[in-house]
Design an enzyme around this catalytic site. Structure first.
Site, PDB file in Angstrom:
ATOM      1  N   LYS A   1      30.473  31.669  52.004  1.00 14.92           N
ATOM      2  CA  LYS A   1      31.933  31.745  52.132  1.00 14.92           C
ATOM      3  C   LYS A   1      32.368  31.401  53.553  1.00 14.92           C
ATOM      4  O   LYS A   1      31.869  31.971  54.520  1.00 14.92           O
ATOM      5  CB  LYS A   1      32.415  33.159  51.772  1.00 14.92           C
ATOM      6  CG  LYS A   1      33.940  33.356  51.829  1.00 14.92           C
ATOM      7  CD  LYS A   1      34.658  32.617  50.731  1.00 14.92           C
ATOM      8  CE  LYS A   1      36.176  32.815  50.793  1.00 14.92           C
ATOM      9  NZ  LYS A   1      36.614  34.111  50.262  1.00 14.92           N
TER      10      LYS A   1
ATOM     11  N   HIS B   1      42.509  48.632  48.929  1.00 12.21           N
ATOM     12  CA  HIS B   1      42.794  49.173  50.260  1.00 12.21           C
ATOM     13  C   HIS B   1      43.494  50.513  50.107  1.00 12.21           C
ATOM     14  O   HIS B   1      44.305  50.706  49.196  1.00 12.21           O
ATOM     15  CB  HIS B   1      43.692  48.226  51.068  1.00 12.21           C
ATOM     16  CG  HIS B   1      43.057  46.939  51.436  1.00 12.21           C
ATOM     17  ND1 HIS B   1      41.982  46.857  52.305  1.00 12.21           N
ATOM     18  CD2 HIS B   1      43.324  45.662  51.066  1.00 12.21           C
ATOM     19  CE1 HIS B   1      41.632  45.591  52.443  1.00 12.21           C
ATOM     20  NE2 HIS B   1      42.420  44.852  51.704  1.00 12.21           N
TER      21      HIS B   1
ATOM     22  N   HIS C   1      41.163  31.319  45.637  1.00  9.06           N
ATOM     23  CA  HIS C   1      42.551  31.798  45.529  1.00  9.06           C
ATOM     24  C   HIS C   1      43.565  30.771  46.026  1.00  9.06           C
ATOM     25  O   HIS C   1      44.340  31.012  46.939  1.00  9.06           O
ATOM     26  CB  HIS C   1      42.725  33.141  46.237  1.00  9.06           C
ATOM     27  CG  HIS C   1      42.051  33.284  47.563  1.00  9.06           C
ATOM     28  ND1 HIS C   1      42.318  32.470  48.644  1.00  9.06           N
ATOM     29  CD2 HIS C   1      41.109  34.155  48.004  1.00  9.06           C
ATOM     30  CE1 HIS C   1      41.583  32.823  49.667  1.00  9.06           C
ATOM     31  NE2 HIS C   1      40.830  33.843  49.306  1.00  9.06           N
TER      32      HIS C   1
ATOM     33  N   ASP D   1      40.100  38.002  43.369  1.00  9.19           N
ATOM     34  CA  ASP D   1      40.349  38.404  44.755  1.00  9.19           C
ATOM     35  C   ASP D   1      40.913  39.824  44.803  1.00  9.19           C
ATOM     36  O   ASP D   1      41.721  40.160  45.669  1.00  9.19           O
ATOM     37  CB  ASP D   1      41.295  37.424  45.454  1.00  9.19           C
ATOM     38  CG  ASP D   1      41.228  37.520  46.974  1.00  9.19           C
ATOM     39  OD1 ASP D   1      40.125  37.749  47.499  1.00  9.19           O
ATOM     40  OD2 ASP D   1      42.267  37.386  47.631  1.00  9.19           O
TER      41      ASP D   1
END
Length: 332
Positions: free
Chosen positions: A79, A231, A154, A227
């Site tokens: 990535k 949090h 994304h 994705d």
């Protein structure tokens, strides 16, 4: 956090590409193995889930270690995060010239490059970051190393959709659940709504419609990449909140609504289950899910308690009626 959320993915997904932007980032094969072990240890009993591991590309990535990880079958992709582009990307790439030998080796061994497709230059408007990344970074890399297989993760703009559509067999793109549903009004109109804030940010409505058209078209270049980002509310509801939307718990329910709304339920299996494995050169999964449209809306928790805080679940803004359950073989 891992124990709180992993079951929301493993309940419906038999495998997933695991992103490496932890603190510290997953930059070596041994770190990827340790992270995979953690994920498998946290799985709910009886869930069959395979983490497909990736490495975080840096300017110091060790090619021999990368080769060993790929040879072992552990590392499925690498990535690329431009430094500062998204959550925990501070260790990302600043000099793209320095990573060219790594990318050339990846092309040689047929290991895909996954890109967070945004530039981070201060003079570039945040809504233009994806288009500028394509022009300044991605297209030059692909012209220099045309055999490199690339996934634009994304993707959020019609620019990205058009570029991937015209880009030949070695490029594909993932589209998130939430970018199919929200545009920038969701987090800006009528007040700041931090639980709709993600990176890349949702764009104007014309871009959302381009994403919808690509996702529901059946084009094998486009497939699901949630994705999904858990949090703590305390980290999002603050003066400088972090980016990320948590969709794992209701992704398929949302997608069924989107595909039905666009008259494309027959294309949903390709988008969620076939196109991705084909690009990664993996066999499709054998197990299937059966979808049923309920008479009453399905209830999802608004928040998931974790430690002394919560994770807010993505609210699509409309009721969800499609449920799903696992079945063993047979036609749906």
């Amino acid at each position: 956090m891992l124990k709180a959320v992993i079951g929301h993915s493993s309940a419906w997904s038999a495998r997933a590409i695991i992103m490496p932007n932890l603190v510290p980032p997953v930059v070596t094969t041994s770190q990827a193995q340790a992270y995979k072990d953690q994920i498998e240890a946290a799985l709910p009993s009886g869930d069959d889930f395979t983490p497909l591991m990736t490495l975080y590309l840096t300017e110091q990535t060790d090619i021999d270690d990368l080769q060993a990880g790929a040879d072992s079958g552990l590392i499925q992709a690498v990535k690329l995060y431009p430094a500062g582009a998204t959550t925990n990307s501070e260790s990302g790439v600043s000099s793209f010239e320095k990573i060219m030998p790594i990318l050339e080796h990846m092309a040689k061994i047929n290991l895909p490059l996954l890109v967070h497709g945004e530039v981070t230059d201060a003079d570039i408007d945040i809504f233009d970051r994806e288009a500028v990344f394509i022009e300044r970074v991605l297209d030059p890399i692909r012209k220099r190393i045309p055999e490199l297989r690339v996934v634009m993760e994304h993707v959020t703009t019609s620019d990205g959709i058009d570029y991937v559509s015209a880009g030949g067999d070695n490029i594909a793109a993932t589209i998130t659940t939430h970018h199919l549903i929200i545009n920038r009004n969701a987090y800006l109109a009528g007040g700041i709504r931090p639980h709709y804030y993600c990176l890349p940010v949702a764009k104007r409505e014309s871009h959302r419609l381009a994403l919808r058209a690509a996702a529901t078209s059946g084009n094998p270049k486009f497939f699901l990449g949630t994705d999904s980002a858990p949090h703590f509310d305390g980290a999002k509801e603050t003066a400088c909140g972090c980016a990320g939307i948590y969709t794992s718990i209701n992704t398929l329910n949302c997608l069924a609504h989107v595909f039905e709304d666009d008259g494309a339920l027959d294309q949903m299996e390709a988008f969620t289950s076939l196109n991705g494995p084909a690009f990664y050169r993996l066999k499709p999964n054998d197990k299937k899910l059966k979808f049923t449209k309920q008479d009453a809306p399905i209830a999802f928790p608004k928040q998931i308690p974790v430690q002394n805080d919560h994770i807010t679940v993505f609210d699509p803004g409309f009721p969800l009626f499609w449920s799903h359950e696992a079945i063993n073989g047979g036609e749906i």
